[in-house]
Design a protein around this motif. Structure first.
Motif, PDB file in Angstrom:
ATOM      1  N   MET A 167       0.388   8.424   0.056  1.00  0.00           N
ATOM      2  CA  MET A 167      -0.664   9.774   0.100  1.00  0.00           C
ATOM      3  C   MET A 167      -0.120  10.739   0.946  1.00  0.00           C
ATOM      4  O   MET A 167      -0.067  10.279   2.420  1.00  0.00           O
ATOM      5  CB  MET A 167      -2.078   9.090   0.112  1.00  0.00           C
ATOM      6  CG  MET A 167      -2.573   8.185  -0.881  1.00  0.00           C
ATOM      7  SD  MET A 167      -4.173   7.448  -0.328  1.00  0.00           S
ATOM      8  CE  MET A 167      -5.051   9.084  -0.514  1.00  0.00           C
ATOM      9  N   PHE A 168      -0.020  11.897   0.610  1.00  0.00           N
ATOM     10  CA  PHE A 168       0.406  12.915   1.465  1.00  0.00           C
ATOM     11  C   PHE A 168       1.466  12.713   2.378  1.00  0.00           C
ATOM     12  O   PHE A 168       1.681  12.957   3.543  1.00  0.00           O
ATOM     13  CB  PHE A 168      -0.997  13.423   2.395  1.00  0.00           C
ATOM     14  CG  PHE A 168      -1.984  13.475   1.602  1.00  0.00           C
ATOM     15  CD1 PHE A 168      -2.328  14.465   1.038  1.00  0.00           C
ATOM     16  CD2 PHE A 168      -3.271  12.744   1.976  1.00  0.00           C
ATOM     17  CE1 PHE A 168      -3.412  14.929   0.302  1.00  0.00           C
ATOM     18  CE2 PHE A 168      -4.410  12.776   1.240  1.00  0.00           C
ATOM     19  CZ  PHE A 168      -4.536  13.967   0.258  1.00  0.00           C
ATOM     20  N   GLY A 169       2.428  11.850   1.681  1.00  0.00           N
ATOM     21  CA  GLY A 169       3.643  11.655   2.368  1.00  0.00           C
ATOM     22  C   GLY A 169       3.705  10.828   3.156  1.00  0.00           C
ATOM     23  O   GLY A 169       4.692  10.394   3.872  1.00  0.00           O
ATOM     24  N   ARG A 170       2.814   9.763   3.307  1.00  0.00           N
ATOM     25  CA  ARG A 170       2.677   8.820   4.084  1.00  0.00           C
ATOM     26  C   ARG A 170       2.071   7.504   3.423  1.00  0.00           C
ATOM     27  O   ARG A 170       1.186   7.984   2.524  1.00  0.00           O
ATOM     28  CB  ARG A 170       2.174   9.084   5.683  1.00  0.00           C
ATOM     29  CG  ARG A 170       0.867   9.624   5.652  1.00  0.00           C
ATOM     30  CD  ARG A 170       0.130   9.627   6.951  1.00  0.00           C
ATOM     31  NE  ARG A 170      -1.169   9.910   6.712  1.00  0.00           N
ATOM     32  CZ  ARG A 170      -1.854  10.234   8.149  1.00  0.00           C
ATOM     33  NH1 ARG A 170      -1.303  10.142   9.155  1.00  0.00           N
ATOM     34  NH2 ARG A 170      -3.348  10.247   7.966  1.00  0.00           N
ATOM     35  N   GLU A 171       2.283   6.223   4.098  1.00  0.00           N
ATOM     36  CA  GLU A 171       1.589   5.232   3.367  1.00  0.00           C
ATOM     37  C   GLU A 171       0.364   5.000   4.077  1.00  0.00           C
ATOM     38  O   GLU A 171       0.034   5.171   5.217  1.00  0.00           O
ATOM     39  CB  GLU A 171       2.469   3.797   3.638  1.00  0.00           C
ATOM     40  CG  GLU A 171       3.481   3.644   2.589  1.00  0.00           C
ATOM     41  CD  GLU A 171       4.153   2.363   2.924  1.00  0.00           C
ATOM     42  OE1 GLU A 171       4.239   1.416   3.733  1.00  0.00           O
ATOM     43  OE2 GLU A 171       4.501   1.608   1.680  1.00  0.00           O
ATOM     44  N   THR A 172      -0.757   4.919   3.111  1.00  0.00           N
ATOM     45  CA  THR A 172      -2.153   4.756   3.408  1.00  0.00           C
ATOM     46  C   THR A 172      -2.878   3.661   3.063  1.00  0.00           C
ATOM     47  O   THR A 172      -2.611   3.400   1.613  1.00  0.00           O
ATOM     48  CB  THR A 172      -3.175   5.950   3.137  1.00  0.00           C
ATOM     49  OG1 THR A 172      -2.474   7.181   3.698  1.00  0.00           O
ATOM     50  CG2 THR A 172      -4.545   5.990   3.455  1.00  0.00           C
ATOM     51  N   PRO A 173      -3.545   2.561   3.601  1.00  0.00           N
ATOM     52  CA  PRO A 173      -4.125   1.314   3.166  1.00  0.00           C
ATOM     53  C   PRO A 173      -5.554   1.954   2.554  1.00  0.00           C
ATOM     54  O   PRO A 173      -6.103   2.697   2.654  1.00  0.00           O
ATOM     55  CB  PRO A 173      -4.462   0.572   4.291  1.00  0.00           C
ATOM     56  CG  PRO A 173      -4.793   1.700   5.326  1.00  0.00           C
ATOM     57  CD  PRO A 173      -3.638   2.792   5.087  1.00  0.00           C
ATOM     58  N   VAL A 174      -5.602   1.240   1.137  1.00  0.00           N
ATOM     59  CA  VAL A 174      -6.831   1.522   0.268  1.00  0.00           C
ATOM     60  C   VAL A 174      -7.304   0.195  -0.080  1.00  0.00           C
ATOM     61  O   VAL A 174      -6.551  -0.808  -0.605  1.00  0.00           O
ATOM     62  CB  VAL A 174      -6.371   2.365  -0.848  1.00  0.00           C
ATOM     63  CG1 VAL A 174      -7.559   2.772  -1.733  1.00  0.00           C
ATOM     64  CG2 VAL A 174      -5.954   3.684  -0.498  1.00  0.00           C
ATOM     65  N   GLU A 175      -8.652  -0.091   0.064  1.00  0.00           N
ATOM     66  CA  GLU A 175      -9.094  -1.170  -0.421  1.00  0.00           C
ATOM     67  C   GLU A 175      -9.798  -1.209  -1.975  1.00  0.00           C
ATOM     68  O   GLU A 175     -10.673  -0.193  -2.274  1.00  0.00           O
ATOM     69  CB  GLU A 175     -10.400  -1.677   0.337  1.00  0.00           C
ATOM     70  CG  GLU A 175     -10.962  -3.224   0.157  1.00  0.00           C
ATOM     71  CD  GLU A 175     -11.913  -3.360   1.240  1.00  0.00           C
ATOM     72  OE1 GLU A 175     -11.818  -4.397   2.040  1.00  0.00           O
ATOM     73  OE2 GLU A 175     -13.106  -2.766   1.030  1.00  0.00           O
TER      74      GLU A 175
END
Length: 224
Positions: A206-214
């Motif tokens: 997301m937005f060019g970077r990895e983001t943790p989502v539950e």
């Protein structure tokens, strides 16, 4: 004297796991050796492994996959020997589990504790003891040294009233795709699975970077 044998240690570990009931997966699954024929010849009157607790709910070890056969055979023996007042009930704790597979969701009925059967009985009655202990597929009672220890009413109720659970058909490190919800069609890698909350943490770009989502298990499937 404490039972320090390997079998005794396993029995104590099984009872501890049953009483804690934290992880309701497979505690122990006794496997019947191939080609071995059972020849139980227990002398109920001479047995030193009775409970001393009388009527209660006791846990039986069975061979893996023998739970229903054990239940059916005990029920038949009770009717044939007119032991309805000594062996009152035979139970196999089960629960509905929703499995999330690549082909979709499927609700299946699964045993809470594979390899175990609960029996409400008088564990000090000679006839009842003989019937249960000599039933084909039974490997013994759960308790110290094989001596039956009854469960409390609260423990029995907890085991028999497990809520519907959801089981993920993917593991940490797998790639998954969201099939529903706010993140539908998003693809990511599983970094954490929470069996209690029925959620998985997914790393998404997301937005060019990895983001943790539950995300809930029910909204995910393994990415082919």
């Amino acid at each position: 004297m404490a039972d320090t044998s390997k079998a005794g240690i396993k029995r104590m570990a099984a009872m501890k796991a049953i009483r804690e009931m934290g992880d309701l997966g497979e505690v122990l699954k006794p496997v019947r050796p191939e080609g071995v024929v059972e020849t139980n010849t227990y002398d109920a009157a001479a047995s030193g492994n009775k409970s001393g607790r009388g009527m209660g709910v006791y846990v039986l070890h069975t061979y893996a996959g023998y739970e229903k056969k054990v239940k059916d055979n005990i029920v038949k023996a009770v009717a044939n020997r007119h032991l309805e007042d000594k062996i009152v009930e035979v139970m196999i704790p089960e629960q509905d589990v929703t499995e999330v597979r690549a082909t979709g969701k499927k609700v299946v009925r699964k045993k809470v504790l594979p390899g175990y059967v609960l029996v409400r009985m008088d564990a000090d009655d000679n006839d009842a003891w003989y019937v249960v202990r000599n039933t084909r597929g039974v490997t013994g009672f759960v308790g110290p040294g094989g001596k039956p220890v009854p469960l409390s009413d609260e423990e029995v109720e907890r085991m028999m009233s497990q809520e519907h659970t959801i089981k993920a058909e993917f593991a940490v490190g797998d790639m998954v795709v969201a099939i529903d919800g706010a993140w539908k069609d998003a693809i990511g890698r599983v970094t954490r699975i929470d069996e209690n909350k029925h959620t998985a943490t997914i790393m998404m770009e997301m937005f060019g970077r990895e983001t943790p989502v539950e995300i809930d298990f029910s909204d995910l499937k393994k990415y082919a």
